[in-house]
Motif scaffolding. Structure first.
Motif, PDB file in Angstrom:
ATOM      1  N   GLU A  22     -25.877  10.196 -28.435  1.00  0.00           N
ATOM      2  CA  GLU A  22     -27.016  10.988 -27.948  1.00  0.00           C
ATOM      3  C   GLU A  22     -26.543  12.201 -27.148  1.00  0.00           C
ATOM      4  N   VAL A  23     -25.511  12.022 -26.325  1.00  0.00           N
ATOM      5  CA  VAL A  23     -24.968  13.144 -25.564  1.00  0.00           C
ATOM      6  C   VAL A  23     -24.442  14.229 -26.503  1.00  0.00           C
ATOM      7  N   GLN A  24     -23.694  13.815 -27.520  1.00  0.00           N
ATOM      8  CA  GLN A  24     -23.166  14.795 -28.478  1.00  0.00           C
ATOM      9  C   GLN A  24     -24.292  15.521 -29.204  1.00  0.00           C
ATOM     10  N   LYS A  25     -25.354  14.799 -29.496  1.00  0.00           N
ATOM     11  CA  LYS A  25     -26.501  15.400 -30.185  1.00  0.00           C
ATOM     12  C   LYS A  25     -27.191  16.436 -29.296  1.00  0.00           C
ATOM     13  N   GLN A  26     -27.396  16.088 -28.023  1.00  0.00           N
ATOM     14  CA  GLN A  26     -28.121  16.969 -27.110  1.00  0.00           C
ATOM     15  C   GLN A  26     -27.296  18.169 -26.661  1.00  0.00           C
ATOM     16  N   LEU A  27     -25.974  17.988 -26.589  1.00  0.00           N
ATOM     17  CA  LEU A  27     -25.117  19.040 -26.036  1.00  0.00           C
ATOM     18  C   LEU A  27     -24.180  19.622 -27.092  1.00  0.00           C
ATOM     19  N   PHE A  28     -24.656  19.722 -28.323  1.00  0.00           N
ATOM     20  CA  PHE A  28     -23.800  20.123 -29.443  1.00  0.00           C
ATOM     21  C   PHE A  28     -23.266  21.541 -29.296  1.00  0.00           C
ATOM     22  N   MET A  98     -28.926   8.606 -11.178  1.00  0.00           N
ATOM     23  CA  MET A  98     -28.567   8.731 -12.593  1.00  0.00           C
ATOM     24  C   MET A  98     -28.496   7.346 -13.219  1.00  0.00           C
ATOM     25  N   GLY A  99     -29.633   6.691 -13.273  1.00  0.00           N
ATOM     26  CA  GLY A  99     -29.697   5.352 -13.833  1.00  0.00           C
ATOM     27  C   GLY A  99     -29.552   5.371 -15.340  1.00  0.00           C
ATOM     28  N   LYS A 100     -29.916   4.265 -15.963  1.00  0.00           N
ATOM     29  CA  LYS A 100     -29.680   4.134 -17.409  1.00  0.00           C
ATOM     30  C   LYS A 100     -30.759   4.838 -18.218  1.00  0.00           C
ATOM     31  N   SER A 101     -30.796   6.162 -18.083  1.00  0.00           N
ATOM     32  CA  SER A 101     -31.741   6.988 -18.833  1.00  0.00           C
ATOM     33  C   SER A 101     -31.009   8.228 -19.323  1.00  0.00           C
ATOM     34  N   ILE A 102     -30.916   8.395 -20.610  1.00  0.00           N
ATOM     35  CA  ILE A 102     -30.229   9.546 -21.164  1.00  0.00           C
ATOM     36  C   ILE A 102     -30.941  10.841 -20.790  1.00  0.00           C
ATOM     37  N   LYS A 103     -32.266  10.769 -20.610  1.00  0.00           N
ATOM     38  CA  LYS A 103     -33.025  11.956 -20.222  1.00  0.00           C
ATOM     39  C   LYS A 103     -32.602  12.446 -18.847  1.00  0.00           C
ATOM     40  N   SER A 104     -32.345  11.504 -17.921  1.00  0.00           N
ATOM     41  CA  SER A 104     -31.913  11.887 -16.573  1.00  0.00           C
ATOM     42  C   SER A 104     -30.581  12.617 -16.613  1.00  0.00           C
ATOM     43  N   LEU A 105     -29.673  12.105 -17.416  1.00  0.00           N
ATOM     44  CA  LEU A 105     -28.350  12.714 -17.517  1.00  0.00           C
ATOM     45  C   LEU A 105     -28.431  14.131 -18.069  1.00  0.00           C
ATOM     46  N   GLN A 110     -28.241  20.018 -17.748  1.00  0.00           N
ATOM     47  CA  GLN A 110     -28.811  21.282 -18.206  1.00  0.00           C
ATOM     48  C   GLN A 110     -29.301  22.147 -17.044  1.00  0.00           C
ATOM     49  N   HIS A 111     -29.821  21.522 -15.998  1.00  0.00           N
ATOM     50  CA  HIS A 111     -30.276  22.279 -14.829  1.00  0.00           C
ATOM     51  C   HIS A 111     -29.132  22.606 -13.869  1.00  0.00           C
ATOM     52  N   LYS A 112     -27.933  22.059 -14.145  1.00  0.00           N
ATOM     53  CA  LYS A 112     -26.762  22.293 -13.315  1.00  0.00           C
ATOM     54  C   LYS A 112     -27.029  21.958 -11.846  1.00  0.00           C
ATOM     55  N   THR A 113     -27.570  20.800 -11.622  1.00  0.00           N
ATOM     56  CA  THR A 113     -27.782  20.331 -10.248  1.00  0.00           C
ATOM     57  C   THR A 113     -26.708  19.303  -9.920  1.00  0.00           C
TER      58      THR A 113
END
Length: 321
Positions: A22-28, A98-105, A110-113
């Motif tokens: 999922e990370v590779q997909k979102q941050l391709f 940063m719990g077990k949610s890919i959306k949180s990560l 993406q917001h660089k926080t």
């Protein structure tokens, strides 16, 4: 575009394939290298190469132990950490939201926080969450031995999650004697020679996910908490431990000493070696531990309370707290 090295711990109990995909997909669009070093020595070599190449981000796919290994090399550098929690307790990931949610990560990245976090150094080894000396260190050592030596235990840990720690801890207390450790404590806030079954060194308030061991401790204030259990019999210690394991804090327990400091020396009175656990791992075995804080020693991707993550983001904007 950011340069990212993703480090996989194939032994982590939470599994990691779906996270990585999922990370590779979102941050391709980013420059991503996937790494699975077969040993700690190879991991350290890869991290040293990443630092030389000025890699922007290290993604840690595993538990607190995996993040701890990575922190030994990236502490006090410009490389930022993002934790993909696939371990047992995932204390650091939980603490920073940063719990077990890919959306949180993905949102945090993406917001660089980011959040700047203190590190605690124990005889040259760094720790980010909680640790200590005594019966909890013995339990950490036994769990790691069970994980590598008992068939099926890794699967049990995956199913039980962080509750495996209090279960083993309680079992050891109930069936064994309450072992006492003769220690010399020296700090500017507290000095004493004493017998204790457990000393905790805390960089955050919760241990193993939800157990409140240091209610007022923060991981970015240049201090850490020391909690000394001075109980001399099993009944009193069990009563205190069960209260903590229930999610409460035993404020009225007179056998509990708790204080904040930036450095402390702990020595075994007879010169014997003791294990010190931290971030779920045995970090060191020694007769004397010099412990100090390094304030805001690394940056980790985190969800911040004052950021609206539902809005569009500006990639040039960086939030560092």
């Amino acid at each position: 575009m950011s340069s990212i090295s993703i480090y996989l711990n194939s032994k982590a109990s939470g599994g990691n394939n779906k996270w990585v995909e999922e990370v590779q997909k979102q941050l391709f669009r980013h420059d991503i290298l996937l790494k699975a070093p077969p040993s700690k020595e190879e991991l350290y070599r890869e991290l040293e190469n990443d630092i030389k190449r000025s890699v922007d981000h290290i993604f840690s796919v595993g538990g607190d132990g995996t993040a701890n290994c990575i922190l030994q090399k990236i502490a006090k550098t410009n490389t930022k950490l993002l934790i993909i929690p696939c371990g047992t307790a995932n204390d650091l990931a939980t603490e920073i939201g940063m719990g077990k949610s890919i959306k949180s990560l993905i949102k945090a990245f993406q917001h660089k926080t980011y959040k700047r976090i203190d590190l605690i150094e124990i005889n040259g080894k760094y720790m980010a969450t909680n640790g200590g000396i005594g019966c909890a260190a013995d339990v950490a050592g036994k769990i790691n031995a069970y994980r590598s030596g008992i068939f099926g235990f890794k699967g049990l840990m995956k199913n039980l999650g962080a509750t495996v720690y209090p279960l083993i801890f309680t079992k050891e207390l109930l069936i064994g004697d309450l072992k006492q450790y003769n220690l010399k404590i020296k700090s500017s806030e507290y000095t004493e020679d004493l017998k204790t079954p457990l000393i905790l060194v805390n960089n955050q308030s919760n241990l193993a996910g939800k157990f409140l061991v240091a209610p007022h401790t923060k991981n970015n204030d240049g201090k850490f908490n020391v909690t000394i259990f001075k109980h001399q019999n099993k009944k009193d210690f069990l009563k205190c431990a069960m209260k903590i394991l229930s999610g409460s804090y035993p404020y009225s327990d007179k056998n509990l000493v708790s204080f904040e400091t930036d450095s402390i020396e702990i020595e075994e009175a007879n010169g014997g070696n003791l294990p010190f656990f931290g971030d779920g791992e045995i970090l060191n075995q020694n007769s004397k531990f010099n412990i100090q804080v390094h304030e805001r020693a690394f940056s980790v991707s985190a969800l911040l309370d004052d950021v609206d993550y539902s809005n569009s983001y500006d990639l040039a904007q960086v939030r560092l707290v």
